[in-house]
Design an enzyme around this catalytic site. Structure first.
Site, PDB file in Angstrom:
ATOM      1  CE1 TYR A  33       0.313   1.759   4.022  1.00 15.38           C
ATOM      2  CE2 TYR A  33       0.987   0.161   4.715  1.00 15.38           C
ATOM      3  CZ  TYR A  33       0.773   1.144   4.974  1.00 15.38           C
ATOM      4  OH  TYR A  33       1.598   1.497   6.102  1.00 15.38           O
ATOM      5  CE  LYS A 147       3.052   3.023   3.053  1.00 16.41           C
ATOM      6  NZ  LYS A 147       3.539   3.549   4.405  1.00 16.41           N
ATOM      7  CD  GLU A 179      10.166   1.828  10.456  1.00 16.64           C
ATOM      8  OE1 GLU A 179      10.066   3.119   9.700  1.00 16.64           O
ATOM      9  OE2 GLU A 179       9.755   0.583  10.267  1.00 16.64           O
ATOM     10  CG  LEU A 203       8.779   2.168   4.209  1.00 16.33           C
ATOM     11  CD1 LEU A 203       8.537   1.300   3.739  1.00 16.33           C
ATOM     12  CD2 LEU A 203       6.907   3.262   4.713  1.00 16.33           C
TER      13      LEU A 203
END
Length: 285
Positions: A33, A147, A179, A203
């Site tokens: 996504y 992702k 993160e 990411l």
């Protein structure tokens, strides 16, 4: 009037949208996504998001039969049909629908879905107050650079944060901040911005990339390295970046006050630059 969504070539009222119960995104989280921000009815840095989409799909051998031009056109049509001025466009592509089997099925068409969400990004109340963040163990798989729609680890972290009265969570592994649950984590020391290197652990943030491109306009420097929770608690400022948060100050971490509990000048300057970039069309040169 309900939202118009996009499902496999059709623009439909959300109540009429249907996906097969055999879709591999539903059964296996076998999908990718992206979310592109919209400001003033215009996409923000969408090409960069689509480039990351292509990379993620390539990493799991998921065919992507639409060109970037076609995908941008669908995004723009969704903005138009939903009269979206500020918010985001969510895109999800899955391997498609087939009888349940772990191995990749042959000769099936990928599923493509898009929908919009109206949000207040620029004048969100948390810009003035900063957000409260709590830490949570990083429970995710090893390919966090992809992702994937498989977000159970992030869901658990976000739910924990909500139960603690916080706005978000920072994920921690071996004493090091990985993160945010859905954002890049940063700390500030003096005029130096610190965030961890890109790898399979995180990411590759599109907003992170944009912020780094802006540094030539400032007297800030960037130190790409990991940082511990203890170092974050001792930082002068902290913030997150993402497509939907832009640049958002963190003023509380695990109940510890950051920068006297108010957004810091470095974070606010970076946010100002980013919002200006987004208003002008959000495309890096």
């Amino acid at each position: 009037m309900s939202r118009i969504v996009y499902v496999n070539g059709e623009y439909l009222p959300e109540e009429e949208a249907k996906i097969s119960v055999f879709d591999r995104g539903f059964i296996f989280a076998d999908g990718i996504y992206e979310v592109s921000a919209v400001l003033g009815g215009k996409l923000v840095d969408c090409e960069a998001h689509l480039a990351r989409l292509e990379r993620s799909c390539g990493e799991i051998n998921l065919p992507l039969p639409w060109s970037r031009t076609e995908l941008v056109a669908i995004h723009e049509e969704m903005i138009k049909r939903n009269a979206l001025d500020e918010g985001g466009v969510y895109l999800q592509v899955t391997r498609g629908a087939a009888d349940r089997d772990f191995a990749f099925p042959k000769d099936i068409k990928p599923t493509l879905v898009l929908f919009t969400q109206a949000r207040n990004y620029v004048n969100a109340p948390t810009v003035k107050t900063g957000i409260k963040v709590v830490t949570f163990p990083d429970l995710r798989w090893e390919r966090r650079d992809i992702k994937s729609v498989g977000l159970l680890g992030q869901v658990l972290a976000k739910q924990y944060a909500a139960e603690q009265g916080a706005n978000d969570a920072w994920l921690v592994e071996d004493g090091v901040v990985t993160e945010g649950a859905s954002a890049t984590a940063w700390i500030v020391k003096g005029k130096t911005l610190i965030s961890r290197p890109l790898s399979n652990k995180v990411l590759p943030g599109i907003t992170r990339k944009a912020v780094l491109a802006f540094l030539a306009e400032t007297d800030f420097t960037f130190e790409e390295r990991t940082f511990t929770l203890e170092e974050a608690l001792d930082a002068e400022e902290a913030f997150i970046t993402s497509a939907t948060a832009f640049v958002m100050p963190v003023t509380s971490l695990d109940g510890h006050t950051i920068h006297n509990g108010a957004p810091g000048p470095t974070t606010l300057r970076l946010r100002e630059i980013y919002v200006d970039f987004a208003r002008k069309g959000g495309v890096l040169g």
